[in-house]
Design a protein around this motif. Structure first.
Motif, PDB file in Angstrom:
ATOM      1  N   ILE A 226       0.828  -1.204   0.000  1.00  0.00           N
ATOM      2  CA  ILE A 226       0.000   0.000   0.000  1.00  0.00           C
ATOM      3  C   ILE A 226       0.862   1.254   0.000  1.00  0.00           C
ATOM      4  O   ILE A 226       0.529   2.257  -0.654  1.00  0.00           O
ATOM      5  N   ALA A 227       2.006   1.223   0.689  1.00  0.00           N
ATOM      6  CA  ALA A 227       2.910   2.389   0.691  1.00  0.00           C
ATOM      7  C   ALA A 227       3.494   2.625  -0.693  1.00  0.00           C
ATOM      8  O   ALA A 227       3.604   3.772  -1.146  1.00  0.00           O
ATOM      9  N   LEU A 228       3.889   1.559  -1.378  1.00  0.00           N
ATOM     10  CA  LEU A 228       4.409   1.727  -2.737  1.00  0.00           C
ATOM     11  C   LEU A 228       3.332   2.276  -3.663  1.00  0.00           C
ATOM     12  O   LEU A 228       3.619   3.082  -4.560  1.00  0.00           O
TER      13      LEU A 228
ATOM     14  N   ALA B  19      -4.993  -0.724   5.566  1.00  0.00           N
ATOM     15  CA  ALA B  19      -3.793  -1.465   5.966  1.00  0.00           C
ATOM     16  C   ALA B  19      -3.987  -2.107   7.342  1.00  0.00           C
ATOM     17  O   ALA B  19      -3.637  -3.283   7.546  1.00  0.00           O
ATOM     18  N   TRP B  20      -4.544  -1.353   8.291  1.00  0.00           N
ATOM     19  CA  TRP B  20      -4.735  -1.896   9.640  1.00  0.00           C
ATOM     20  C   TRP B  20      -5.786  -3.003   9.643  1.00  0.00           C
ATOM     21  O   TRP B  20      -5.568  -4.080  10.203  1.00  0.00           O
ATOM     22  N   GLY B  21      -6.919  -2.768   9.026  1.00  0.00           N
ATOM     23  CA  GLY B  21      -7.982  -3.763   9.044  1.00  0.00           C
ATOM     24  C   GLY B  21      -7.626  -5.026   8.286  1.00  0.00           C
ATOM     25  O   GLY B  21      -7.901  -6.144   8.750  1.00  0.00           O
TER      26      GLY B  21
ATOM     27  N   ALA C  29       1.309  -2.142   9.998  1.00  0.00           N
ATOM     28  CA  ALA C  29       0.965  -1.894   8.591  1.00  0.00           C
ATOM     29  C   ALA C  29       0.695  -0.417   8.329  1.00  0.00           C
ATOM     30  O   ALA C  29       1.315   0.180   7.429  1.00  0.00           O
ATOM     31  N   PRO C  30      -0.206   0.265   9.083  1.00  0.00           N
ATOM     32  CA  PRO C  30      -0.362   1.703   8.839  1.00  0.00           C
ATOM     33  C   PRO C  30       0.870   2.511   9.187  1.00  0.00           C
ATOM     34  O   PRO C  30       1.105   3.565   8.592  1.00  0.00           O
ATOM     35  N   LEU C  31       1.678   2.024  10.134  1.00  0.00           N
ATOM     36  CA  LEU C  31       2.911   2.749  10.459  1.00  0.00           C
ATOM     37  C   LEU C  31       3.873   2.740   9.272  1.00  0.00           C
ATOM     38  O   LEU C  31       4.495   3.765   8.955  1.00  0.00           O
ATOM     39  N   VAL C  32       3.987   1.610   8.588  1.00  0.00           N
ATOM     40  CA  VAL C  32       4.847   1.546   7.399  1.00  0.00           C
ATOM     41  C   VAL C  32       4.320   2.475   6.316  1.00  0.00           C
ATOM     42  O   VAL C  32       5.088   3.215   5.677  1.00  0.00           O
TER      43      VAL C  32
ATOM     44  N   GLU D 110      13.321   5.607  -3.064  1.00  0.00           N
ATOM     45  CA  GLU D 110      13.347   5.904  -1.636  1.00  0.00           C
ATOM     46  C   GLU D 110      12.290   5.101  -0.889  1.00  0.00           C
ATOM     47  O   GLU D 110      12.491   4.714   0.267  1.00  0.00           O
ATOM     48  N   ALA D 111      11.147   4.832  -1.527  1.00  0.00           N
ATOM     49  CA  ALA D 111      10.136   3.985  -0.897  1.00  0.00           C
ATOM     50  C   ALA D 111      10.648   2.556  -0.720  1.00  0.00           C
ATOM     51  O   ALA D 111      10.410   1.925   0.319  1.00  0.00           O
ATOM     52  N   LEU D 112      11.359   2.028  -1.712  1.00  0.00           N
ATOM     53  CA  LEU D 112      11.942   0.696  -1.572  1.00  0.00           C
ATOM     54  C   LEU D 112      12.979   0.650  -0.461  1.00  0.00           C
ATOM     55  O   LEU D 112      13.096  -0.346   0.256  1.00  0.00           O
ATOM     56  N   VAL D 113      13.758   1.722  -0.327  1.00  0.00           N
ATOM     57  CA  VAL D 113      14.745   1.780   0.751  1.00  0.00           C
ATOM     58  C   VAL D 113      14.049   1.674   2.103  1.00  0.00           C
ATOM     59  O   VAL D 113      14.471   0.906   2.990  1.00  0.00           O
ATOM     60  N   ALA D 114      12.964   2.432   2.289  1.00  0.00           N
ATOM     61  CA  ALA D 114      12.250   2.407   3.572  1.00  0.00           C
ATOM     62  C   ALA D 114      11.593   1.053   3.823  1.00  0.00           C
ATOM     63  O   ALA D 114      11.673   0.503   4.928  1.00  0.00           O
TER      64      ALA D 114
END
Length: 584
Positions: free
Chosen positions: A397-399, A431-433, A467-470, A483-487
């Motif tokens: 979801i972050a990507l 993400a959380w649910g 999950a929501p923290l990421v 940079e998203a892949l790095v994180a």
């Protein structure tokens, strides 16, 4: 005849034919003619055209060196080298904790599965970032040929991978003298290099035509699955048939194992090395053809002039607020391609496969390596189920958020008649649910939880906030896909490193580990002995739990609340970044 003033006569000029003579035809210009540094300079000697000075080789060498310098600078600028150094340090330290026998057994598998393919997604992410920033058009009209572009993209990442593999191999081999250390330091990069080149080229070839990173994974997965599964099965002795050597990465996996154990691979090292490099060269050629092809459509979202005003909600009253929100989420929701939908069945299939495979793996390691894996069942459960599920869901979801931000979603949100924070808040809630739902089913399916009581579900409740923290951290810190892949790579390393450290490190380390959010779900399971073969689960945290006894009625709400509160600052920063006015 009197010569003209200001110069010699035509007859006295050595480079001019006499009057009445036919001038020799000028040579046809060729592709290498020119006076600049990129062409061949023609020289005059004695009134005749002399020999050519070859400049095409110098020009090719100059542009390749310049491109290599630029690619290396990009890896440092995008912090890829930072995460590579961090991962190398993490795996090196963790391999120094167990016994030498365990380290030699696990080292080749870790190097092959994690380190050798380190740069595969980064290579494709750099291509997608170039496409989003419109710099790929400059590369296409530059003198850099597709084969040179593929080489310059693959070579720096391969060297970085080899540099990562060297300390990890040394920590796994535990050489007794300087000669043994030198042997490992020289053979490990040689063994890793063809595997890294092959995986990098395969991902480039499969992912260059994709528009998103989930699309890259979906397209490359059928190609990468046999390249990774068959060599691991061969190393474990499950697949001893000679047909396993038809997969080129099997030769590389054997070479990696030989560099750690010191035993030469069956059939000799040189044939295995040549076979691996042959297929690596073929894959590079395919990747070069893919890089030379036309790019796909660059954006899904309509462009908006930065100075245009945001229309009022009443101007589109015909569809209603619910219809407008549904239309926006249909365009910018997190589940628009097949990969996010695979988030639900993939962890469930993994958990279902662990139930019969774990006893077989315990017997296999006991027979092949004389290692008892039964006490490490809680560690495997935490790394593959409890922490892996929320990190995986948060990563995808972050990507998606970062890709949409690159392709123009913030411009669309600024002019859409919906609340501006809605997309990010929706993704955090999803993400959380989704993480909590998948874990509630996957934990009992795996059969590896240290206890069959409600403690496992309480741990899942605490882990779901990861999950929501990421998503929030990546959205706040990453400006592009690399940079998203790095994180997300860092988060994935923590999801494996924290349970391994909690299981192997001594008790005083528990106080430091408890400060990390991935360790909070492990506190609920610390001290349990259900599936650990009589051993205590996570002894580094069990001592802390005994010294600071707290009621579950206090710990669980506080843990969930703390996890969700940690999402607030990065989410606010992500919203302020995404809704800031566009430059220009």
């Amino acid at each position: 005849m009197t010569p003209r003033r200001g110069g010699p006569s035509r007859a006295s000029r050595p480079d001019t034919p006499p009057t009445g003579a036919r001038r020799p035809p000028a040579p046809a210009p060729g592709p290498d003619d020119g006076d600049g540094p990129d062409g061949d300079a023609a020289v005059r000697t004695g009134g005749r055209w002399g020999t050519r000075i070859p400049g095409d080789a110098r020009a090719a060498r100059a542009r390749v060196v310049a491109a290599l310098r630029q690619e290396t600078g990009l890896l440092a600028e995008r912090r890829v080298t930072h995460v590579a150094a961090g991962l190398a340090a993490l795996w090196t330290l963790l391999l120094l904790v167990p016994s030498p026998t365990t380290a030699r057994a696990l080292g080749p598998h870790l190097i092959f599965l994690d380190t050798a393919g380190f740069g595969a997604l980064f290579a494709v992410a750099l291509v997608l970032v170039e496409r989003a920033e419109r710099t790929d058009a400059v590369r296409r009209v530059s003198p850099l040929r597709p084969a040179e572009a593929a080489l310059c993209r693959i070579l720096p990442l391969t060297l970085l991978t080899c540099a990562m593999a060297t300390p990890i191999a040394l920590a796994a081999a535990r050489p007794a003298d300087a000669a043994g250390a030198l042997r490992v330091a020289l053979t490990a990069p040689v063994a890793v290099a063809p595997v890294a080149v092959l995986l990098l080229a395969c991902c480039l070839a499969a992912g260059t035509r994709a528009r998103t990173l989930p699309g890259v994974v979906t397209g490359a997965l059928p190609l990468l699955a046999p390249l990774l599964v068959v060599p691991v099965a061969h190393l474990l002795g499950v697949l001893d048939h000679p047909i396993a050597h038809a997969v080129p990465t099997t030769a590389g996996a054997r070479l990696i194992e030989a560099s750690v154990t010191g035993l030469p691979p069956a059939g000799g090292a040189l044939p295995a090395l040549l076979w691996a490099w042959l297929w690596a060269a073929i894959a590079v050629g395919v990747a070069a053809r893919a890089l030379g092809g036309p790019p796909p459509a660059s954006s899904r979202f309509p462009r908006h002039r930065p100075g245009a005003a945001r229309p009022a909600a009443g101007r589109r009253a015909g569809r209603g607020t619910g219809g407008r929100i549904t239309a926006l989420l249909g365009l910018a929701g997190p589940f628009r391609d097949p990969l996010p939908w695979l988030l639900i069945p993939a962890p469930l299939l993994t958990a279902l496969a662990l139930r019969p495979l774990w006893p077989a793996a315990v017997d296999l390691f006991a027979d092949r390596y004389a290692i008892d894996l039964a006490p490490h069942a809680p560690t495997v459960f935490a790394a593959l189920i409890l922490l892996h599920v929320p990190i995986l869901i948060g990563t995808v979801i972050a990507l998606r958020w970062v890709e949409d931000a690159e392709e123009g979603l913030p411009r669309l949100v600024r002019v859409a008649p919906v609340p501006a924070p809605l997309p990010l808040l929706l993704w955090l809630a999803v993400a959380w649910g989704l993480s909590l739902l998948v874990q509630a089913v996957a934990i009992p399916l795996s059969g590896l939880a240290p206890t069959a009581g409600p403690e496992s579900l309480v741990a899942a409740l605490l882990a779901a906030s990861l999950a929501p923290l990421v998503v929030a951290v990546v959205a706040a810190t990453a400006g592009n896909r690399v940079e998203a892949l790095v994180a997300t790579k860092t988060a994935g390393a923590l999801s494996v490193g924290v349970p391994v450290a909690a299981a192997l490190l001594p008790a005083p380390a528990g106080a430091a580990l408890a400060l990390l959010p991935p360790a909070w779900p492990l506190l609920v399971l610390a001290g349990e002995t259900g599936n650990a073969g009589g051993a205590t689960a996570f002894p580094a945290l069990a001592d802390l739990v005994e010294r600071v006894p707290l009621s579950a009625a206090i710990v669980v709400p506080m843990g969930v609340l703390a996890g969700l509160l940690l999402c607030v600052p990065p989410a606010r920063r992500a919203l302020s970044r995404s809704l800031a006015p566009s430059p220009g």
